[in-house]
Enzyme design. Sequence first.
Site, mmCIF file in Angstrom:
data_model
loop_
_atom_site.group_PDB
_atom_site.id
_atom_site.type_symbol
_atom_site.label_atom_id
_atom_site.label_comp_id
_atom_site.label_asym_id
_atom_site.label_seq_id
_atom_site.Cartn_x
_atom_site.Cartn_y
_atom_site.Cartn_z
ATOM 1 N N HIS A 300 0.694 -27.074 9.451
ATOM 2 C CA HIS A 300 1.728 -27.691 9.310
ATOM 3 C C HIS A 300 2.494 -28.374 10.412
ATOM 4 O O HIS A 300 3.028 -29.446 10.558
ATOM 5 C CB HIS A 300 2.652 -26.785 8.466
ATOM 6 C CG HIS A 300 4.002 -27.249 8.067
ATOM 7 N ND1 HIS A 300 3.709 -28.300 6.991
ATOM 8 C CD2 HIS A 300 5.079 -27.045 8.082
ATOM 9 C CE1 HIS A 300 5.102 -28.868 6.703
ATOM 10 N NE2 HIS A 300 5.973 -27.760 7.417
ATOM 11 N N GLU A 311 3.593 -19.941 12.293
ATOM 12 C CA GLU A 311 2.395 -20.414 11.681
ATOM 13 C C GLU A 311 1.085 -20.253 12.460
ATOM 14 O O GLU A 311 0.001 -19.684 12.145
ATOM 15 C CB GLU A 311 2.079 -21.967 11.594
ATOM 16 C CG GLU A 311 0.920 -22.577 10.749
ATOM 17 C CD GLU A 311 0.994 -24.116 10.613
ATOM 18 O OE1 GLU A 311 0.081 -24.421 9.864
ATOM 19 O OE2 GLU A 311 1.850 -24.701 11.166
ATOM 20 N N PHE A 393 11.208 -25.989 3.140
ATOM 21 C CA PHE A 393 12.104 -25.367 2.960
ATOM 22 C C PHE A 393 12.250 -24.732 1.554
ATOM 23 O O PHE A 393 11.870 -25.106 0.651
ATOM 24 C CB PHE A 393 13.164 -26.337 3.092
ATOM 25 C CG PHE A 393 13.798 -26.890 4.559
ATOM 26 C CD1 PHE A 393 13.075 -26.334 5.672
ATOM 27 C CD2 PHE A 393 14.582 -27.733 4.769
ATOM 28 C CE1 PHE A 393 13.547 -26.767 7.092
ATOM 29 C CE2 PHE A 393 15.101 -28.296 5.901
ATOM 30 C CZ PHE A 393 14.461 -27.634 7.075
#
Length: 408
Positions: A300, A311, A393
Amino acid sequence: MNRVVVTGMGVVSPIGNDIREFTEGLRSKRCGIAPIESFDASEFKANLAAEVRGIDLSEVIGKKEARRMDRFTQLAVVAAEEAVKDSGFMGVYDPFDVSVLITSGIGGLHTMEENMEKYLEKGPGRVSPFFIPMNIVNMAAGEISMRFNAMGSSYAPVSACASGTHSIGEGFRAIKHGYAKAAIVGGTEGSISPMAIAGFSNMKALNETDDVLKASIPFDQDRAGFIMGEGAGVLILESLDGALLRGATIYGEVVGYGSTSDAYHITAPHPEAKGAQMAMKKALEEAEITPDQVGYINAHGTSTPMNDRLESMAIVSLFGKEVPVSSTKSMTGHLLGAAGAVESIVSLLSMREGYLPPTVNTVNIDPEIEANIIIGEGLLANASYVLSNSLGFGGHNATLLFKKWEGK
């Protein structure tokens, strides 16, 4: 259970407006980030973005039709036109067996802003009668279903920056379990607008530098926020049996999909990255493979301090420190709801081309980042399995796992 393959792809992006240009952009490490041209951003804290340039969308779609579509829908239709043509699957299946899952993280923000301005300046009578259908997020899926007479299930899974990945994953599941025989899937975003730039900037999410080479640098110790991008990625999914029966070109197989929630915060990822790790784990379990079989991860990788670090933590906890990882948002910027779809195309191309793209402009890896980040030059590699992550989000995590097609 049906095996599911990708038989067509289409893209409109800041580094290429079709698959050929996009592939060349990845190979040449093209950076699509530049000063914003679509409006005057000189008074904004952030004034860089990754815009789609060099294409007249209305010429591709038709000028009359384009006037009744927001930019996010226009981008989706153009990408879908390429994907459907590339696949050649039109007319093969009963229309009720073809699903459409095309989404956006934000939807028709340009239409919203334009009509709000009309309302405030000239009153409610001047609001366009097309305001609602142009604005709503599902309209890209609606337009594409009408354009290609796809009469199966048609909807838009919305999960912020994970939207495109969720759309592909849900299309994969529909075909796998027999609810559809083919699906037009992907994501689109056309929200480089004054309100979006102001909103993301004021929440300290955007990098406010004027230096294009330091704007989107995922995993770098100097990263300072993401850069807004726009574009669309569309894939054609089919059952393997159907694709083989008609002699279709197969770009790769979808073999795993993981979807989880952090249940933690409206914008911040979970501090232990449990949701991201579990999404990847679920994708591996569905494919019945082990972590060491994955040859590349398209992260991402937004270039925000917390996202990149967590991540990386999730990747290392599951895969160790050897698997090559990169973020192509260093070239495209963050395409929000389109990111997962465009990055799925990157993942498929990486297997087909034998080339793993680098994280462009990232130079000094943050000492807290332990994942094996590709920087400098891309890698020539024969990856049999490639994984793509999207984190949104609201704590939405989605992972797709693709397998190289080798004719069996």
